[in-house]
Enzyme design. Sequence first.
Site, mmCIF file in Angstrom:
data_model
loop_
_atom_site.group_PDB
_atom_site.id
_atom_site.type_symbol
_atom_site.label_atom_id
_atom_site.label_comp_id
_atom_site.label_asym_id
_atom_site.label_seq_id
_atom_site.Cartn_x
_atom_site.Cartn_y
_atom_site.Cartn_z
ATOM 1 N N GLU A 126 -2.780 -11.169 0.754
ATOM 2 C CA GLU A 126 -2.028 -10.521 1.837
ATOM 3 C C GLU A 126 -2.870 -9.515 2.598
ATOM 4 O O GLU A 126 -2.357 -8.673 3.341
ATOM 5 C CB GLU A 126 -0.791 -9.825 1.282
ATOM 6 N N ASP A 133 -3.388 -4.197 4.537
ATOM 7 C CA ASP A 133 -2.690 -4.873 3.455
ATOM 8 C C ASP A 133 -1.192 -4.833 3.744
ATOM 9 O O ASP A 133 -0.654 -3.768 4.071
ATOM 10 C CB ASP A 133 -3.007 -4.138 2.147
ATOM 11 N N ASN A 166 7.727 -12.552 -2.063
ATOM 12 C CA ASN A 166 7.645 -13.754 -2.899
ATOM 13 C C ASN A 166 8.690 -13.746 -4.007
ATOM 14 O O ASN A 166 9.333 -14.763 -4.279
ATOM 15 C CB ASN A 166 6.242 -13.870 -3.505
#
Length: 392
Positions: A114, A71, A79
């Site tokens: 992700e 991850d 973001n």
Amino acid sequence: MLDANHQLHARLKLAEQKIATQAEEIRTQESNAKTDALTGLANRRLFDSELATDILSSLAAGEACSLIIFDIDHFKKFNDAHGHLAGDEVLRTVAGAVANIIRKPYLAARYGGEEFAAILPNTSAQQARAIADRIRFAIQETSVSFEGKVLSVTASIGVAEAIAEEQPRDLVRRADEAVYAAKASGRNCCYWHDGRQTLAVASLAKEPAAKGSAAPACRVKTSIADIIAVQAASLPAASVVIDSIRDRLVSNNGPEGAISLLHIRPKQLFVLNSYDEQRSTELLSDLIATVVAATRRDADLIASLGDGEFLVALPGIGESAARIVSQRIRTAIASHLLATETGTTHLHVEVGVVEMDGSIELVEAIELAKYLSMPEELASKATKPMVLAGNP
């Protein structure tokens, strides 16, 4: 008649072109159905299908099958701070780094969001842990350029090996638990699940100074025994590796068939705290075996010669490239601090490099590699190999 034949030929050619175009469209559609559009890796559908197949086939054949899930750390911050386009660029860049390491017969996939995953058939947990650390280090060393800014990325990685009669969802769950353990330990590190609990994977990569805003690798207190993933005694016998080299020398021709040999020997063997001398030698041999195994390619051959000495064959690699490999091995081994009765120190090795260019026999090449790995004080007392006898 001639006009009719020409018209028929033209119609047949047009029909063949349409069939070829349709076949290509079908292949493209099938590929798109199995590929993640953003990263170019396998998508979740293909991942689920391949994982079930690989687990069943590997266990049926008595082989190991491992899974890596990881991850991207603090992905939401990319973001939030830079926009979703920056997040997409991070995903693409990470996927590229993973694709350089995970190749057939392995499968790299975007698991979702992700999260990424890699299926490793015929791969034990020991081998998978080394691969996972290579992935972690590759991601840490990757910089993402976006709109004039350089973004640093790290990942938390989990590893698990399939257990007999285990369902794919259970293997995924255990690998996920290892990911969460890595996050809880500070991120940018690897954990693995042994079937009962999650354990830290000590990094084999030399950690550079922190750069930019990259999160530091989680620090886990480990002893030399925690670092070891490969026991030297489990490696093939030297005779087996030598026979394999002979087979390759017979079958390989041309520059792509080059084979280089490395002979690795420790400069000194330290007695570690709490261990007797024999046990210390075994531990240090296992440490060298672990580091060498982590830096090699699938085609490379490794044999333990005892007392911390190893023979490594590098098919398809000439002398100049082999010297680069030898330096990587030296650096990786020297990156570990070892505890002794008088404090801590680094383990250093000497590496002799010889390319099999057809001018010498295999046995002579091995003896030459051994000689070249000797420290000066030993080499001055040793008998020079015949191939060196005429040299000043």
